[in-house]
Design a protein around this motif. Structure first.
Motif, PDB file in Angstrom:
ATOM      1  N   ASP A 144      10.557  31.861   7.254  1.00 21.99           N
ATOM      2  CA  ASP A 144      10.119  31.389   8.572  1.00 21.99           C
ATOM      3  C   ASP A 144       9.195  30.183   8.426  1.00 21.99           C
ATOM      4  OD1 ASP A 144      11.591  33.349   9.792  1.00 21.99           O
ATOM      5  OD2 ASP A 144       9.885  34.687  10.168  1.00 21.99           O
ATOM      6  N   TRP A 145       8.333  30.237   7.420  1.00 20.92           N
ATOM      7  CA  TRP A 145       7.433  29.104   7.159  1.00 20.92           C
ATOM      8  C   TRP A 145       8.242  27.833   6.872  1.00 20.92           C
ATOM      9  CZ3 TRP A 145       7.457  27.098   2.051  1.00 20.92           C
ATOM     10  CH2 TRP A 145       6.541  26.075   1.808  1.00 20.92           C
ATOM     11  N   TRP A 146       9.285  27.979   6.057  1.00 20.27           N
ATOM     12  CA  TRP A 146      10.103  26.806   5.714  1.00 20.27           C
ATOM     13  C   TRP A 146      10.843  26.270   6.936  1.00 20.27           C
ATOM     14  CZ3 TRP A 146      10.516  23.130   2.356  1.00 20.27           C
ATOM     15  CH2 TRP A 146      11.690  22.365   2.303  1.00 20.27           C
ATOM     16  N   HIS A 147      11.480  27.160   7.689  1.00 13.99           N
ATOM     17  CA  HIS A 147      12.234  26.736   8.865  1.00 13.99           C
ATOM     18  C   HIS A 147      11.330  26.177   9.960  1.00 13.99           C
ATOM     19  CE1 HIS A 147      16.325  27.787   7.832  1.00 13.99           C
ATOM     20  NE2 HIS A 147      15.937  28.977   7.410  1.00 13.99           N
ATOM     21  N   GLY A 148      10.032  26.509   9.915  1.00 13.41           N
ATOM     22  CA  GLY A 148       9.108  25.995  10.902  1.00 13.41           C
ATOM     23  C   GLY A 148       8.649  24.571  10.622  1.00 13.41           C
ATOM     24  N   LYS A 149       8.982  24.037   9.449  1.00 17.81           N
ATOM     25  CA  LYS A 149       8.600  22.672   9.100  1.00 17.81           C
ATOM     26  C   LYS A 149       9.515  21.658   9.783  1.00 17.81           C
ATOM     27  CE  LYS A 149       6.613  23.450   4.500  1.00 17.81           C
ATOM     28  NZ  LYS A 149       5.344  22.756   4.763  1.00 17.81           N
ATOM     29  N   THR A 150       8.970  20.479  10.040  1.00 20.31           N
ATOM     30  CA  THR A 150       9.805  19.388  10.526  1.00 20.31           C
ATOM     31  C   THR A 150      10.617  18.838   9.364  1.00 20.31           C
ATOM     32  OG1 THR A 150       8.164  17.666  10.048  1.00 20.31           O
ATOM     33  CG2 THR A 150       8.011  18.776  12.197  1.00 20.31           C
ATOM     34  N   LEU A 151      11.588  17.980   9.670  1.00 20.45           N
ATOM     35  CA  LEU A 151      12.403  17.372   8.627  1.00 20.45           C
ATOM     36  C   LEU A 151      11.529  16.603   7.639  1.00 20.45           C
ATOM     37  CD1 LEU A 151      15.211  16.654   7.503  1.00 20.45           C
ATOM     38  CD2 LEU A 151      15.212  14.680   9.037  1.00 20.45           C
ATOM     39  N   ASP A 152      10.578  15.825   8.142  1.00 21.40           N
ATOM     40  CA  ASP A 152       9.704  15.052   7.258  1.00 21.40           C
ATOM     41  C   ASP A 152       8.870  15.961   6.365  1.00 21.40           C
ATOM     42  OD1 ASP A 152      10.638  12.664   8.223  1.00 21.40           O
ATOM     43  OD2 ASP A 152       8.981  12.360   9.642  1.00 21.40           O
ATOM     44  N   GLN A 153       8.398  17.064   6.920  1.00 24.02           N
ATOM     45  CA  GLN A 153       7.604  18.004   6.126  1.00 24.02           C
ATOM     46  C   GLN A 153       8.441  18.669   5.043  1.00 24.02           C
ATOM     47  OE1 GLN A 153       6.207  20.417   9.390  1.00 24.02           O
ATOM     48  NE2 GLN A 153       4.178  19.449   9.393  1.00 24.02           N
ATOM     49  N   GLN A 154       9.686  19.011   5.363  1.00 22.76           N
ATOM     50  CA  GLN A 154      10.569  19.590   4.346  1.00 22.76           C
ATOM     51  C   GLN A 154      10.838  18.601   3.223  1.00 22.76           C
ATOM     52  OE1 GLN A 154      14.144  21.102   6.184  1.00 22.76           O
ATOM     53  NE2 GLN A 154      13.169  23.005   6.814  1.00 22.76           N
ATOM     54  N   LEU A 155      11.111  17.350   3.601  1.00 24.23           N
ATOM     55  CA  LEU A 155      11.391  16.339   2.581  1.00 24.23           C
ATOM     56  C   LEU A 155      10.157  16.079   1.722  1.00 24.23           C
ATOM     57  CD1 LEU A 155      13.539  13.828   4.688  1.00 24.23           C
ATOM     58  CD2 LEU A 155      14.334  15.429   2.943  1.00 24.23           C
ATOM     59  N   ALA A 156       8.968  16.096   2.338  1.00 26.48           N
ATOM     60  CA  ALA A 156       7.732  15.895   1.585  1.00 26.48           C
ATOM     61  C   ALA A 156       7.517  17.042   0.604  1.00 26.48           C
ATOM     62  CB  ALA A 156       6.544  15.777   2.540  1.00 26.48           C
ATOM     63  N   TRP A 157       7.810  18.265   1.042  1.00 21.21           N
ATOM     64  CA  TRP A 157       7.666  19.422   0.152  1.00 21.21           C
ATOM     65  C   TRP A 157       8.651  19.321  -1.016  1.00 21.21           C
ATOM     66  CZ3 TRP A 157       4.406  23.454  -0.516  1.00 21.21           C
ATOM     67  CH2 TRP A 157       4.837  24.486  -1.360  1.00 21.21           C
ATOM     68  N   LYS A 158       9.867  18.947  -0.727  1.00 19.67           N
ATOM     69  CA  LYS A 158      10.859  18.799  -1.791  1.00 19.67           C
ATOM     70  C   LYS A 158      10.433  17.717  -2.782  1.00 19.67           C
ATOM     71  CE  LYS A 158      14.984  20.491   0.618  1.00 19.67           C
ATOM     72  NZ  LYS A 158      15.476  21.417  -0.411  1.00 19.67           N
ATOM     73  N   LYS A 159       9.833  16.641  -2.290  1.00 14.65           N
ATOM     74  CA  LYS A 159       9.372  15.585  -3.183  1.00 14.65           C
ATOM     75  C   LYS A 159       8.248  16.084  -4.082  1.00 14.65           C
ATOM     76  CE  LYS A 159       7.581  10.862  -3.378  1.00 14.65           C
ATOM     77  NZ  LYS A 159       6.570  11.245  -4.394  1.00 14.65           N
TER      78      LYS A 159
END
Length: 252
Positions: A144-159
């Motif tokens: 749920d925490w992951w799905h609650g992120k915006t696209l930019d936040q997900q990409l930043a986490w992946k980076k």
């Protein structure tokens, strides 16, 4: 307090014909029928109609609904079950909304939407393993925490994650020992990375389970073929494992 069939139909957003049909199949008889032939419904009947409409919205047919109501002993327990089902449906809808929002954000940013970002959660691929190792709650909270992120936040986490992996690979290639200051600093960074994920033992401050998790991840990087090549080669994965084991042993 009672409502006529017309009043109940208007309040419930259905037709009088529907209510008469529910009566004819034995699903929702009126509380009483007046001398004038009017059907009247009391609060208990209205509560029963609420249950019927909820089950209809969940896709159940009338025969199945009739069986549920006939077999039900405790009305309150039945309502609790429906609340649970509705909450699960709400969670599914919210996940779909977030997925579509990610797609929209990518399109508005002029970027080609990535399937792995739009359709995959943080640990969807590892659900069974996460649940077996750390429980259903750990998976659900982190997902749920992951799905609650915006696209930019997900990409930043992946980076950030890719940067951490790259730092591990560089240290392994430099030939530093797993117990060196450099390797142990990376291990500490790795544990902080885990601690940022809600639902994990490290995030919740559970010392014993955190140690087990860090050691278990280290072993998994070596033993699990899904991680083959993640740290460049088997030697790199073994270096990460040994460094994490040493950190868990001396710093946790």
């Amino acid at each position: 307090m009672e409502w006529t069939i017309q009043e109940l139909a208007a309040r419930a957003g259905v037709t009088s014909r529907t209510l008469r049909h529910y009566d004819s199949v034995g699903l929702l008889p009126p509380s009483r029928v007046g001398e004038n032939g009017y059907r009247y419904y009391n609060p208990a009947a209205v509560a029963r109609l609420q249950r019927i409409l909820l089950m209809r919205q969940l896709g159940m047919g009338l025969p199945a609904i009739a069986k549920v109501l006939a077999d039900e002993v405790d009305t309150a327990e039945g309502l609790r079950a429906h609340i649970t089902a509705l909450e699960e449906e709400r969670a599914r809808i919210e996940r779909r909304i977030r997925a579509v929002r990610h797609t929209l954000e990518a399109l508005e940013a002029g970027a080609e939407p990535r399937m792995d970002v739009m359709l995959s959660g943080f640990n969807d691929r590892y659900k069974d393993e996460v649940v077996s190792r750390w429980g259903e709650r750990a998976y659900q909270v982190s997902n749920d925490w992951w799905h609650g992120k915006t696209l930019d936040q997900q990409l930043a986490w992946k980076k950030d994650t890719d940067d951490l992996v790259a730092a591990w690979v560089a240290a392994a290639k430099a030939g530093v020992p797993p117990t060196s200051d450099r390797a142990q600093a990376l291990a500490a960074r790795h544990v902080r990375w885990l601690s940022a994920i809600p639902g994990t033992p490290t995030a919740e401050g559970d010392r014993e389970r955190s140690i087990a998790m860090v050691r278990g991840l280290g072993d998994m990087y070596v033993d699990d073929p899904r991680f083959a090549g993640m740290y460049d080669d088997e030697a790199g994965a073994a270096f990460v494992r040994d460094a994490l084991h040493a950190y868990a042993r001396t710093h946790m």
